[in-house]
Motif scaffolding. Structure first.
Motif, mmCIF file in Angstrom:
data_model
loop_
_atom_site.group_PDB
_atom_site.id
_atom_site.type_symbol
_atom_site.label_atom_id
_atom_site.label_comp_id
_atom_site.label_asym_id
_atom_site.label_seq_id
_atom_site.Cartn_x
_atom_site.Cartn_y
_atom_site.Cartn_z
ATOM 1 N N ASN B 27 77.920 35.859 33.801
ATOM 2 C CA ASN B 27 79.194 35.182 33.561
ATOM 3 C C ASN B 27 79.246 34.499 32.203
ATOM 4 O OD1 ASN B 27 80.122 35.986 36.087
ATOM 5 N ND2 ASN B 27 79.237 34.199 37.102
ATOM 6 N N LEU B 28 78.109 34.021 31.706
ATOM 7 C CA LEU B 28 78.103 33.346 30.406
ATOM 8 C C LEU B 28 78.626 34.249 29.286
ATOM 9 C CD1 LEU B 28 75.073 31.305 28.920
ATOM 10 C CD2 LEU B 28 76.851 32.365 27.569
ATOM 11 N N PRO B 29 78.047 35.442 29.077
ATOM 12 C CA PRO B 29 78.588 36.279 27.988
ATOM 13 C C PRO B 29 80.055 36.639 28.203
ATOM 14 C CG PRO B 29 76.764 37.401 29.140
ATOM 15 C CD PRO B 29 76.817 36.016 29.664
ATOM 16 N N TYR B 30 80.444 36.884 29.449
ATOM 17 C CA TYR B 30 81.854 37.221 29.709
ATOM 18 C C TYR B 30 82.766 36.071 29.300
ATOM 19 C CZ TYR B 30 86.155 38.575 32.008
ATOM 20 O OH TYR B 30 87.462 38.906 32.248
ATOM 21 N N LEU B 31 82.425 34.866 29.710
ATOM 22 C CA LEU B 31 83.280 33.723 29.381
ATOM 23 C C LEU B 31 83.220 33.388 27.893
ATOM 24 C CD1 LEU B 31 82.828 31.384 32.458
ATOM 25 C CD2 LEU B 31 84.958 32.443 31.661
ATOM 26 N N GLY B 32 82.015 33.473 27.292
ATOM 27 C CA GLY B 32 81.909 33.207 25.854
ATOM 28 C C GLY B 32 82.877 34.067 25.070
ATOM 29 N N GLU B 33 82.888 35.346 25.410
ATOM 30 C CA GLU B 33 83.737 36.291 24.688
ATOM 31 C C GLU B 33 85.218 36.099 25.017
ATOM 32 O OE1 GLU B 33 84.156 41.129 24.557
ATOM 33 O OE2 GLU B 33 82.167 40.283 24.908
ATOM 34 N N ASN B 34 85.521 35.926 26.300
ATOM 35 C CA ASN B 34 86.927 35.887 26.704
ATOM 36 C C ASN B 34 87.599 34.545 26.464
ATOM 37 O OD1 ASN B 34 87.830 38.608 27.941
ATOM 38 N ND2 ASN B 34 85.694 38.320 28.562
ATOM 39 N N LEU B 35 86.818 33.471 26.438
ATOM 40 C CA LEU B 35 87.391 32.184 26.031
ATOM 41 C C LEU B 35 87.740 32.234 24.551
ATOM 42 C CD1 LEU B 35 85.086 29.703 27.964
ATOM 43 C CD2 LEU B 35 87.560 29.961 28.269
ATOM 44 N N ASN B 36 86.858 32.836 23.777
ATOM 45 C CA ASN B 36 87.130 32.926 22.332
ATOM 46 C C ASN B 36 88.443 33.646 22.049
ATOM 47 O OD1 ASN B 36 86.537 32.631 19.515
ATOM 48 N ND2 ASN B 36 86.077 34.821 19.515
ATOM 49 N N LYS B 37 88.746 34.660 22.866
ATOM 50 C CA LYS B 37 89.989 35.410 22.652
ATOM 51 C C LYS B 37 91.225 34.530 22.774
ATOM 52 C CE LYS B 37 88.340 39.901 24.184
ATOM 53 N NZ LYS B 37 88.334 40.899 25.255
ATOM 54 N N ILE B 38 91.108 33.422 23.505
ATOM 55 C CA ILE B 38 92.259 32.528 23.630
ATOM 56 C C ILE B 38 92.019 31.214 22.874
ATOM 57 C CG2 ILE B 38 93.198 33.545 25.743
ATOM 58 C CD1 ILE B 38 91.729 31.446 27.376
ATOM 59 N N VAL B 159 79.919 35.295 41.980
ATOM 60 C CA VAL B 159 79.854 36.765 41.997
ATOM 61 C C VAL B 159 80.746 37.291 40.859
ATOM 62 C CG1 VAL B 159 80.267 38.828 43.397
ATOM 63 C CG2 VAL B 159 79.448 36.729 44.486
ATOM 64 N N PRO B 160 80.154 38.039 39.900
ATOM 65 C CA PRO B 160 80.905 38.352 38.673
ATOM 66 C C PRO B 160 82.308 38.953 38.856
ATOM 67 C CG PRO B 160 78.601 38.783 38.302
ATOM 68 C CD PRO B 160 78.752 38.460 39.776
ATOM 69 N N PRO B 161 82.517 39.973 39.718
ATOM 70 C CA PRO B 161 83.893 40.493 39.805
ATOM 71 C C PRO B 161 84.893 39.453 40.327
ATOM 72 C CG PRO B 161 82.378 41.705 41.265
ATOM 73 C CD PRO B 161 81.546 40.770 40.473
ATOM 74 N N ILE B 162 84.436 38.561 41.197
ATOM 75 C CA ILE B 162 85.335 37.508 41.699
ATOM 76 C C ILE B 162 85.607 36.492 40.597
ATOM 77 C CG2 ILE B 162 85.714 35.769 43.488
ATOM 78 C CD1 ILE B 162 83.824 37.280 45.298
ATOM 79 N N MET B 163 84.538 36.089 39.878
ATOM 80 C CA MET B 163 84.712 35.146 38.774
ATOM 81 C C MET B 163 85.710 35.691 37.757
ATOM 82 S SD MET B 163 84.004 34.110 35.477
ATOM 83 C CE MET B 163 82.946 35.445 34.946
#
Lengths: 264, 264
Positions: B27-38, B159-163
């Motif tokens: 979840n960390l890399p997913y959020l790092g990248e997707n938070l940056n997009k906004i 759970v990553p898909p739910i997150m």
């Protein structure tokens, strides 16, 4: 559920690239597993940016709170590598050029079959020989540039093979407590069905930790149930009751595995 | 190098299984990248054990320090899921059974093609409808049991898909700042050779962040150099100088890529 004699550690993962999502950290699971093998519990981990105040603040807070602090990243030759300076600041000591580190770097550069330009021990590379005064070097079996240890803080490179080589080299110096063993089995039912009886089981066995990790595979729900503790007899007793509990739900426990980190 | 108008976030990864090394957090890399997009910068992340004092302490510290706090994990039906209770404690509100959450769980259980035993909305499952008073539900498009948001804290499943489903659903509510763009290129020389001129380049361009990520592939050393910043012109200017800098080392920059998270 923390034990009184538990030995704890905190990992500080230093580097903007982990927080931006560019680099996926692989050191946390490695250290979590391998510290446990020597009786040390990884009790917290933090990913921090390349910002002096953040690194210093976290190191100072964590070295007081945990038995050991491990850091990864930020000890290379470039301007964004500031871990060494931060650690020195926290301990109130100067960073000095370490002659043994210079010797190791010199030897490494000489031994490599490199273009003469690539072999020069320039100022940037010599930065990797600058170590907080009074620290003990940590061997780097991969690329020579050492990590270091000062009091309960162990400073390692972030590149996983180098971090592992460093850790394997000094882990014999760490003093661990009781090793956490575990036993797991899968209940092939949705977690929501197992949750009630599992809570009762945990209450009857307060000296072990019971975790539940739900999954869904090919439309089959299930939960992997893990019993962790230091006493193999306690674990075996909880496992026996867990099997009974699952059977009372009308299914058979599957995929039982025992993990004894002290074996092998 | 922090910008004054930067919007920051902290991620709290809750669960013994991440610290033991059993579960690898994604979840960390997913959020790092997707938070940056906004336009939100992930400025810290912590992995925490399932221990009330630790979770409450970290939530309370981080909600004051960062614009947003995101948590993952610990909101399921089992006894080791204590995140909801911890968040309520931090905000000084009771946990109450949320009727909308009950309705969603009821509908989900009815709709599923399950054994009658598996379909029962038992006490353990109803625990997932217990939400801190005054919190706003976060939709769970995968398995119904909601997350929730209270002030600047967003509580998600682990759970990553739910997150991911939860995050995609509420991200429109977050207020970001300037989006970080990046441009990277590879210098096919050992990092130690590029480090000196790179430091000078960083000094001349204080409004961008320059990172260096060394690698070794098939006995060829190299460093991926990344320029990050909010102003595309500043980035382009630094990139032009970086190309020149690499050429002055007698090699050509390779693998140039521009990342504009606002595109596509």
């Amino acid at each position: 559920m923390a034990k009184s004699k538990e030995v704890t550690a905190c990992l500080l993962i230093i580097g903007n690239e982990v927080l931006s999502g560019r680099t996926h950290d692989a050191n946390l699971p490695y250290l979590g597993e391998n510290l446990n093998k020597i009786g040390i519990r990884l009790a917290e981990a933090r990913a921090l940016p390349d910002v002096e105040a953040e690194i210093c603040g976290a190191v100072d807070q964590c070295r007081r709170k945990f038995d050991y602090v491990f850091t990864t990243g930020g000890i290379g030759p470039t301007h964004d590598d500031i871990t060494t300076a931060c650690i020195a600041k926290v301990f109130g000591v100067p960073v000095v050029r370490n002659q043994e580190a210079v010797r190791r770097l010199t030897e490494y550069m000489k031994a490599k079959n490199l273009d003469p330009n690539d072999r020069a021990l320039n100022e940037a590379r010599l930065k990797m020989a600058d170590i907080p005064e009074g620290a003990t070097l940590i061997d780097n079996p991969v690329s020579a540039a050492p990590g270091f240890n000062i009091e309960n803080v162990f400073v390692m490179a972030g590149v996983p093979p180098i971090m592992r080589g460093m850790f394997e080299g000094f882990k014999g110096r760490l003093k661990g407590g009781a090793v956490m063993r575990s036993h797991s089995m899968t209940a092939p039912v949705p977690e929501g069905r197992v949750a009630g009886p599992l809570t009762e089981l945990q209450k009857r066995h307060p000296d072990v930790e019971i975790g539940s990790y739900p999954f869904k595979r090919e439309n089959q729900f299930g939960a992997t149930l893990v019993i962790r503790g230091t006493d193999p007899d306690e674990i075996a007793a909880a496992a026996e009751e867990m099997r009974r509990m699952i059977r009372e739900l009308g299914v058979e426990p599957v995929n039982e595995t025992t993990d004894d980190p002290t074996a092998g």
